[in-house]
Structures are given as C-alpha cells and as structure tokens.
Scaffold this motif. Structure first.
Motif, PDB file in Angstrom:
ATOM      1  N   PRO A  95      44.231  43.906  54.894  1.00  0.00           N
ATOM      2  CA  PRO A  95      43.266  44.872  55.430  1.00  0.00           C
ATOM      3  C   PRO A  95      42.165  45.103  54.401  1.00  0.00           C
ATOM      4  O   PRO A  95      42.431  45.195  53.211  1.00  0.00           O
ATOM      5  N   LEU A  96      40.951  45.197  54.870  1.00  0.00           N
ATOM      6  CA  LEU A  96      39.826  45.330  53.952  1.00  0.00           C
ATOM      7  C   LEU A  96      39.561  46.790  53.634  1.00  0.00           C
ATOM      8  O   LEU A  96      39.683  47.652  54.472  1.00  0.00           O
ATOM      9  N   ARG A  97      39.167  47.003  52.402  1.00  0.00           N
ATOM     10  CA  ARG A  97      38.801  48.354  52.019  1.00  0.00           C
ATOM     11  C   ARG A  97      37.910  48.303  50.795  1.00  0.00           C
ATOM     12  O   ARG A  97      38.011  47.411  49.958  1.00  0.00           O
ATOM     13  N   GLN A  98      37.054  49.276  50.708  1.00  0.00           N
ATOM     14  CA  GLN A  98      36.130  49.366  49.589  1.00  0.00           C
ATOM     15  C   GLN A  98      36.890  49.732  48.320  1.00  0.00           C
ATOM     16  O   GLN A  98      37.716  50.641  48.326  1.00  0.00           O
ATOM     17  N   HIS A  99      36.614  49.000  47.222  1.00  0.00           N
ATOM     18  CA  HIS A  99      37.242  49.407  45.964  1.00  0.00           C
ATOM     19  C   HIS A  99      36.572  50.690  45.488  1.00  0.00           C
ATOM     20  O   HIS A  99      35.406  50.952  45.766  1.00  0.00           O
ATOM     21  N   ILE A 100      37.302  51.513  44.795  1.00  0.00           N
ATOM     22  CA  ILE A 100      36.727  52.783  44.335  1.00  0.00           C
ATOM     23  C   ILE A 100      36.793  52.950  42.823  1.00  0.00           C
ATOM     24  O   ILE A 100      36.129  53.808  42.273  1.00  0.00           O
ATOM     25  N   ASP A 101      37.604  52.142  42.162  1.00  0.00           N
ATOM     26  CA  ASP A 101      37.800  52.350  40.731  1.00  0.00           C
ATOM     27  C   ASP A 101      38.281  51.041  40.123  1.00  0.00           C
ATOM     28  O   ASP A 101      39.332  50.533  40.509  1.00  0.00           O
ATOM     29  N   ASN A 102      37.540  50.497  39.162  1.00  0.00           N
ATOM     30  CA  ASN A 102      37.969  49.230  38.583  1.00  0.00           C
ATOM     31  C   ASN A 102      39.178  49.379  37.664  1.00  0.00           C
ATOM     32  O   ASN A 102      39.659  48.397  37.119  1.00  0.00           O
ATOM     33  N   LYS A 103      39.663  50.609  37.512  1.00  0.00           N
ATOM     34  CA  LYS A 103      40.891  50.827  36.743  1.00  0.00           C
ATOM     35  C   LYS A 103      42.130  50.727  37.631  1.00  0.00           C
ATOM     36  O   LYS A 103      43.260  50.764  37.145  1.00  0.00           O
ATOM     37  N   LEU A 104      41.945  50.633  38.945  1.00  0.00           N
ATOM     38  CA  LEU A 104      43.076  50.518  39.867  1.00  0.00           C
ATOM     39  C   LEU A 104      43.550  49.073  39.957  1.00  0.00           C
ATOM     40  O   LEU A 104      42.736  48.143  40.012  1.00  0.00           O
ATOM     41  N   ILE A 105      44.834  48.884  40.031  1.00  0.00           N
ATOM     42  CA  ILE A 105      45.394  47.534  40.155  1.00  0.00           C
ATOM     43  C   ILE A 105      44.858  46.856  41.398  1.00  0.00           C
ATOM     44  O   ILE A 105      44.473  45.684  41.373  1.00  0.00           O
ATOM     45  N   ASP A 106      44.794  47.603  42.509  1.00  0.00           N
ATOM     46  CA  ASP A 106      44.424  46.939  43.769  1.00  0.00           C
ATOM     47  C   ASP A 106      42.929  46.699  43.909  1.00  0.00           C
ATOM     48  O   ASP A 106      42.476  46.192  44.925  1.00  0.00           O
ATOM     49  N   SER A 107      42.164  47.030  42.880  1.00  0.00           N
ATOM     50  CA  SER A 107      40.769  46.587  42.856  1.00  0.00           C
ATOM     51  C   SER A 107      40.664  45.134  42.418  1.00  0.00           C
ATOM     52  O   SER A 107      39.615  44.509  42.555  1.00  0.00           O
ATOM     53  N   TRP A 108      41.760  44.610  41.857  1.00  0.00           N
ATOM     54  CA  TRP A 108      41.780  43.235  41.356  1.00  0.00           C
ATOM     55  C   TRP A 108      42.863  42.381  42.020  1.00  0.00           C
ATOM     56  O   TRP A 108      42.706  41.172  42.160  1.00  0.00           O
ATOM     57  N   ILE A 109      43.957  43.040  42.410  1.00  0.00           N
ATOM     58  CA  ILE A 109      45.138  42.344  42.910  1.00  0.00           C
ATOM     59  C   ILE A 109      45.652  43.056  44.158  1.00  0.00           C
ATOM     60  O   ILE A 109      45.808  44.286  44.145  1.00  0.00           O
ATOM     61  N   ARG A 110      45.918  42.282  45.223  1.00  0.00           N
ATOM     62  CA  ARG A 110      46.528  42.872  46.413  1.00  0.00           C
ATOM     63  C   ARG A 110      47.599  41.949  46.957  1.00  0.00           C
ATOM     64  O   ARG A 110      47.424  40.732  47.002  1.00  0.00           O
ATOM     65  N   LEU A 111      48.681  42.550  47.398  1.00  0.00           N
ATOM     66  CA  LEU A 111      49.782  41.806  48.006  1.00  0.00           C
ATOM     67  C   LEU A 111      49.878  42.263  49.451  1.00  0.00           C
ATOM     68  O   LEU A 111      50.170  43.434  49.723  1.00  0.00           O
ATOM     69  N   ASP A 112      49.585  41.358  50.400  1.00  0.00           N
ATOM     70  CA  ASP A 112      49.513  41.787  51.791  1.00  0.00           C
ATOM     71  C   ASP A 112      50.822  41.505  52.526  1.00  0.00           C
ATOM     72  O   ASP A 112      51.691  40.789  52.047  1.00  0.00           O
ATOM     73  N   ALA A 113      50.939  42.099  53.699  1.00  0.00           N
ATOM     74  CA  ALA A 113      52.184  42.030  54.458  1.00  0.00           C
ATOM     75  C   ALA A 113      52.525  40.625  54.921  1.00  0.00           C
ATOM     76  O   ALA A 113      53.655  40.352  55.320  1.00  0.00           O
ATOM     77  N   GLU A 114      51.553  39.707  54.880  1.00  0.00           N
ATOM     78  CA  GLU A 114      51.790  38.348  55.352  1.00  0.00           C
ATOM     79  C   GLU A 114      52.360  37.440  54.265  1.00  0.00           C
ATOM     80  O   GLU A 114      52.570  36.260  54.494  1.00  0.00           O
ATOM     81  N   GLY A 115      52.574  37.983  53.103  1.00  0.00           N
ATOM     82  CA  GLY A 115      53.174  37.186  52.049  1.00  0.00           C
ATOM     83  C   GLY A 115      52.190  36.431  51.180  1.00  0.00           C
ATOM     84  O   GLY A 115      52.531  35.383  50.618  1.00  0.00           O
ATOM     85  N   TYR A 116      50.967  36.939  51.062  1.00  0.00           N
ATOM     86  CA  TYR A 116      49.954  36.315  50.210  1.00  0.00           C
ATOM     87  C   TYR A 116      49.574  37.240  49.061  1.00  0.00           C
ATOM     88  O   TYR A 116      49.697  38.467  49.162  1.00  0.00           O
ATOM     89  N   LEU A 117      49.092  36.644  48.018  1.00  0.00           N
ATOM     90  CA  LEU A 117      48.462  37.372  46.922  1.00  0.00           C
ATOM     91  C   LEU A 117      46.960  37.203  47.056  1.00  0.00           C
ATOM     92  O   LEU A 117      46.459  36.080  47.168  1.00  0.00           O
ATOM     93  N   THR A 118      46.254  38.314  47.066  1.00  0.00           N
ATOM     94  CA  THR A 118      44.799  38.287  47.112  1.00  0.00           C
ATOM     95  C   THR A 118      44.244  38.658  45.750  1.00  0.00           C
ATOM     96  O   THR A 118      44.589  39.695  45.195  1.00  0.00           O
ATOM     97  N   VAL A 119      43.387  37.805  45.215  1.00  0.00           N
ATOM     98  CA  VAL A 119      42.686  38.077  43.966  1.00  0.00           C
ATOM     99  C   VAL A 119      41.273  38.525  44.324  1.00  0.00           C
ATOM    100  O   VAL A 119      40.651  37.943  45.216  1.00  0.00           O
ATOM    101  N   LEU A 120      40.770  39.540  43.668  1.00  0.00           N
ATOM    102  CA  LEU A 120      39.405  40.013  43.919  1.00  0.00           C
ATOM    103  C   LEU A 120      38.600  39.944  42.632  1.00  0.00           C
ATOM    104  O   LEU A 120      39.055  40.383  41.587  1.00  0.00           O
TER     105      LEU A 120
END
Length: 743
Positions: free
Chosen positions: A47-72
C-alpha cells in the motif's frame, strides 16, 4: 493553490484524496507501454503512503503482505545500476533473496527527499541509509519473534525472511508483522553485518534495467503512454538573448491534428493528437517566427584570453605565502597553461517528460536527477504549494549531470496547464537538446611547480578559471530556461558552487607548499553540472602537467607518482596497474605511445589509475586510441559487474570528450546541432577497455561513477606525447594539433 495537508495521521487519506498515486513497483502509474512486450501493470503488493520522517524504518524499508521486501530511495536510476545495488544492500541485511525484493525510487509521493542524484554519492548516501534501516528492521523483527516465543534473540536465525528458533519454531517476517508497517525510528542500536558474512553484497547480480534495454522493453520516460495522451513540441529562440518579434499563429492552428498553439512572450508550443503532427506544426512555427536577435559576443578562439581578462578577484582556495619564490629557487621548475572547451551531455534520446494538470494536483513524470528540487521549482513557477505537486522519477536517456530533463519537465507542466485534465507528452528535438541543454563549462588552467634534483615536488601553484558548474533547479523558477522566455520572465541569476570548479584542483601528492586561486567568469554559453564537474578539467591539467615534470626530470611515470604519494591505497592502484599492464617490460615502438594518469576523485572517494596506449600513423598524420587499462579502488564492492561497468563507461565517455568533443558556436547561435557537427566516439573507434578492481570489504563503499573521467583525458594526452614528442595542452586532443614535424 493549496493541496491536501499531509501529516502522520492522514498520509493514507492523502493518497486516497489525490487519486493519482496508484503505482506499485512499475515505473509507470496509469501506463500501458507500446514498446516491446506486455504492457506494464502496477505492482500492488505494498500500500502506498507518503513518507513523513527519514528517521523511520518504513521510509526506507517495507515488508508487504504479499511476501516482498520494498526498498525506497530518493535517488534516481540514471543507468548507473543503483536500483540493483541498493536491493543487494537491503537484501543482505535482512537475509532475503534479491528475487523477493522490489524498489521504488525518486518519487515525491513516496520516497525520502535525498536531493540530487549526483557526485557519485548514491551508494555512499542512500546505500548507507538503507543498510542502517534494514539492519534496524531485522533487529526489530528478531525482538518480536523472541517475545512471541519467549526466547532470546541470540537463539534465532533467519533465511530468506523466515525466522527460526532452536526449538523448531518458524515464522516469516510478513506473518510476524500481520500486515503492519514498521513505524519505529532508526535507533542506531542495530549493527550491520560483518562483510565476512555477506551473501549477496559483492556478487554480480544481473540488472533488470539492462535486460529491458537489450530486449527493447519499455523502460524510459520516452516510452510512457497514458490514456488520451497528447503530444507537444516547443520552439526555442535561435539563441539565448533573442526575443520573439512577431508570428502568425493562425496558419499553425489550422493544421491537421493541432489542438492548441501556445504563445507566452517568446515561449512557443504546439499540442497535437499525434507526435508527428506536433513535429510538423513546430516546423511551421519555425518558418513563421521573426526574432529580434542579440549576437553572442565571445567566440571560441577568443575564449581563454577573454576569460582571463574579464575575471575579477580570485577566490583564495588554498594559500602558501612566498610560493613563487620557492618555485623559482628549485632545481627544476616548470609552468604551463591548459584549456577545456564547452562540452555537452549529448544524450542519445532528447529530453522528454509527461505532465498532467488537475485542480488539486500537478503530476510530472520526469527524468530529473532531483525530484524534490524540481517540485520546489515547479511550485515557484506556478505559485502552488509543493504538496499539490508530485514528481515521479522515470529513467531518461543517460546524462550524468543536468541535461534538458529539468527544463522539459517545467515546459511540459506549462503546456499541461493550458490542457487541464489531459496527459501532455513533450519531447525536445535533437537540435533543442544540443543547443539548449546546460553544457559542461569551458575552463582554463595555469600551473607552476618546482622539484629538487631527485624528483621530489617541493611546491605547486595552480590558477583555475571556471564558470558555474551548477545551475540546477533550486526552488527558483528561473532555473527552467523557458521561464526566462515568458511574457513575465523570471530573472535568472547564475549559481555558484565554486567547490565544483576546483574539484581535484589541489594535488593529492605529498607537496610541502600548495596553492590554488579560483577565478570565476561568466561565459557566453549556458552551463551546469556535467559528469565530474571541474574534476575532469582539473585532473587533465594536473596529470598532464605532472607528466611534463616527469619527462623534464627524467623519471619513470609510475615510480615518480609512487615517490610523491603517501596514501597506501593510492600506491596500490598504481602498483596493480603496473603489474596488470607489464609496465616495466612494455613494448615501445616507433608507432605507439603509453600514458599514465592517477587521481582520487574529489581527493576523498575512489582511487583510479589508468594506462592509455595510442598508435600513430605518420603518413596520415593521425592517431588511434588502442587500449585503456584501469584499476579502481572503491572500498567495499557491492556489485562487481556494476562497478566495472560504471568504470568502463566513464573511461569511454572521457575518451570521447577528450579526443572529439567541443561545442561550436558563432555570433548567431550554437552550431553543434547534430551528430555531424558534434561528433562523439563511434563503436568502431572505441578502444579495448580493461578494468581491474580492488575490493576492500573492511572499508565503506565509495562512489565510482565519476572517478575515471579526469585521469583518462590526461593519460591519452600523455600517451600522445610519448608517441610523438608533441604536447597538446588544450582539449580536445585532435590529431591536427600534433606537431608532426617532431615525429
């Protein structure tokens, strides 16, 4: 016009309200591409969402329900392979196979603001941030699993995203998170892997973007095809200061397929149903436009003398009082001047962008190197809130610096404003690209040095003349060249960034007295960032001058450099070059010549040494670049193929600049308008290229994309001298500049 507010509690609602952020790992939201293969469909795993803080892990790394790693990453893919390298870094820290990884990059709707993709800083900057975030994510997930199973983190292991305990429990990262994001801050507690444990970093992982290019699949911004998309072309003035005097638009408005003709001051554009109709309409505009012309005052042959006369007080970059007297009293002293002309990016595909203007959102698909700076500049151009503008980075034809990609993005938006609700695709013509892109500036160099009788350099004095190396979009609309042509023009003030002018201008060699003065001038042509900035010209001058000192003192080119360097890594690249090229036993004949050059890019990143071999034809009064051999040390190697490819590409591009390229112009306009009037190195002229890597897994990775540019130019010049006895001090190194009487 104010867009929707974005904060921590409403970022999901922001994405819903904009309506145009339905993009997955495809580069092209709302795209079906008509190139080879099946049209690209959005990947909807995360799911897409605006990053809000570059200190948050999920501004750089996301693990989605489909079993993928997303790098940003906020960095743009320019052909340098950073998407693959950044995936390798994240996959390594999280122990997930790269095949399960995706990447989203350079999108103001999703990624962190990382400024420009420039200065060979992507792996150093973005890579470090992603490594830290991935390591932190792994630590967080291990803590969750340990709590779940009431065990210690040290008892856990992971393989391809599956955590296991010694008791036989197993759970995937994705199931452990239960569809939630990791909204924890990067604490700094996580320790990245020791290089000895690396499984993916250091491997030659294949690049999917190269596969797409080779197979002709959709990849570039030029390939974008949107529903109901229309096509645009613009007509630039003949030259920089020319203004539109008169034009009859009615003849163009009545042409088949033409939807709109736009005139705003001297800014002219046409919009048509099909691309060729837009091209035809542009040609008609060109035949009808009458211009008030202002001549270009300084011509190429006058340039170096003019800039020396018109430059003001120098910037004292590094001082050594009394250096002139020191040089005068040394056993061996020498002085020389060098010159670099204007050079262009000469991107194979003319700049292109797509824009969609809506009431609450302006969306621009752009090949810019800085989506956030372009967004800020668009906001100034239209007096809109930045939050109501989204810039989505899409690969363009390689530029390595600021070509026309930023300008065409602004122009596409200007046209889209006149066609609200419609996707507008604007592509420049070849002559637009060659005449209006910002060039790498002309530069002049004056060097003096003195040595003792044993060949030890005692003093070195440098004077550099340079125009600006950076007029990138910076939040001021005048950064877009067409904003200066509007009825209400945005006044342009040239940028600074003097450090880019003297980059690599101070010798890295161990010299007791060093001095550099920088003279800034305002030249006749438009300039900005081009690969390496001032490092290319400065290294050409420095390493050519060093070769002159070497020959004057009767020393060996490699031994001399080794004797004047202290850094063991600098020495190592030269020693490996000597070994790999059999330097001591090289076969010297009457028709060949060898040239050595070395540099550490920015005096702080990658180390690079190169040997050039040329072959001369006395009868034809010509030479051929036969082979280039390079050795590079960029610290920890993420992807050896990527590092080798970047270095090879830099060597070949530098060879083309050094032997062939210079922007030609007269009083009226730029005359280098095509591949005939601005020749580049062709396939049959390309030398054999050999690159050797030094891996240092115990040191951080360093940027390598620009490391080869300067040394190659000097190595070729030094090889020509070795073969002919004739020293060429002004680029390009054309055979006609050789004093063939000496041969």
């Amino acid at each position: 016009m104010k867009g929707p507010e974005i904060n921590n509690s409403s970022r999901r609602s922001f994405l819903k309200s904009t309506g145009h952020l339905i993009i997955g790992f495809s580069l092209y939201p709302f795209v079906s591409c008509e190139t080879k293969g099946t049209p690209l469909a959005p990947y909807n795993g995360t799911p897409l969402r605006q990053h809000i803080d570059n200190k948050l892990i999920d501004s750089w790394i996301r693990l989605d329900a489909e079993g993928y790693l997303t790098v940003l990453s906020g960095k743009q893919e320019l052909g340098q392979g950073i998407k693959t390298a950044l995936i390798q870094i994240a996959a390594e820290e999280l122990d997930i196979e790269p095949a399960r990884c995706r990447i989203i990059n350079a999108d103001t709707g999703q990624t962190v603001n990382e400024g420009f993709t420039a200065g060979s800083n992507s792996v150093e900057g973005s890579g470090k941030a992603i490594r830290n975030a991935a390591a932190e994510a792994r630590l967080y997930l291990f803590k969750l699993a340990a709590q779940k199973w009431n065990t210690s983190q040290e008892s856990l292991s992971v393989a391809n995203g599956i955590i296991k305990s010694k008791k036989g429990d197993e759970i995937s990262y994705w199931k452990l998170l239960e569809g939630k994001f990791i909204e924890e801050k990067i604490s700094g507690e996580a320790v990245p892997k020791n290089p000895s444990q690396h499984k993916y970093v250091g491997q030659p992982l294949k690049r999917d973007d190269i596969r797409k290019m080779v197979s002709g699949e959709s990849h570039f911004v030029h390939d974008l095809r949107m529903p109901g998309m229309v096509h645009a072309r613009i007509l630039f003035p003949p030259s920089y200061q020319d203004k539109l005097s008169s034009i009859d638009l009615s003849q163009v408005e009545s042409m088949p397929g033409v939807l709109k003709v736009i005139q705003n001051g001297s800014f002219l554009a046409v919009v048509a149903e099909r691309e060729y109709q837009a091209v035809q309409a542009r040609e008609k505009l060109k035949s009808l436009a009458v211009w008030n012309k202002t001549p270009i005052e300084t011509l190429p042959k006058q340039l170096f003398d003019t800039i020396k006369k018109t430059s003001g007080k120098p910037e004292e970059v590094k001082l050594s009082p009394g250096i002139a007297e020191v040089i005068a009293n040394t056993a061996i002293s020498h002085s020389a001047e060098y010159f670099k002309p204007y050079t262009m990016h000469a991107s194979m595909g003319p700049s292109c962008a797509v824009a969609l203007w809506e009431e609450n959102l302006l969306t621009v698909w752009t090949a810019t190197q800085g989506v956030y700076p372009v967004r800020a500049t668009l906001a100034d151009l239209f007096s809109r809130e930045e939050e109501s503008i989204r810039c989505i980075g899409v690969p363009g034809s390689g530029c390595y610096g600021q070509n026309g990609s930023d300008d065409v993005s602004g122009e596409a938006a200007l046209i889209a404003k006149e066609m609200p609700g419609v996707h507008v695709r604007l592509q420049w013509m070849r002559e637009d690209e060659n005449k209006w892109e910002p060039y790498g500036t002309a530069m002049g160099f004056q060097l003096s040095a003195g040595m003792d009788a044993d060949g030890k350099i005692l003093a070195w004095d440098t004077n550099v003349w340079s125009d600006s190396h950076s007029t990138r979009p910076n939040g001021r609309a005048a950064s877009f060249v067409s904003a200066r042509h509007l009825e209400k023009p945005f006044p342009f003030q040239k940028g600074g960034f003097s450090a880019g002018s003297y980059r690599n201008g101070i010798p890295e060699y161990t010299i007791a007295a060093k001095q550099l003065h920088l003279y800034t001038f305002s030249g006749p042509l438009r300039t900005s960032s081009l690969r390496g900035l001032g490092a290319y010209g400065n290294t050409f001058a420095l390493e050519s001058f060093l070769d002159e000192l070497i020959h004057k003192s009767g020393n060996d080119p490699i031994d001399f450099r080794l004797g004047n360097l202290e850094d063991p890594r600098a020495k190592a690249v030269l020693e490996k070059l000597a070994e790999k090229t059999n330097w001591k036993s090289r076969q010297k004949t009457e028709t060949n010549g060898f040239g050595i050059a070395y540099s550490r890019y920015k005096n702080s990143t990658s180390y690079f040494a190169v040997l050039a071999e040329v072959e001369i034809d006395k009868a034809a009064k010509s030479y051929r670049l036969k082979k280039l051999t390079g050795v590079i040390d960029s610290g920890l190697i993420i992807n050896p193929d990527g590092l080798r490819n970047q270095t090879e590409g830099g060597m070949i591009q530098s060879a083309s600049w050094s032997m062939l390229e210079e922007v030609q112009f007269d009083r009226e306009e730029i005359t280098s308008t095509d591949w005939t009037s601005y020749p580049i190195l062709r396939t049959m002229e390309t030398p054999e290229v050999e690159v050797h890597l030094i891996d240092r897994p115990d040191t951080p990775p360093m940027g390598a994309g620009e490391a080869a540019m300067g040394p190659v130019s000097a190595a070729i010049a030094n090889a020509i001298f070795d073969a002919t006895g004739s020293r060429i001090r002004d680029l390009p190194l054309k055979a006609e500049k050789v004093d063939w009487k000496k041969v």
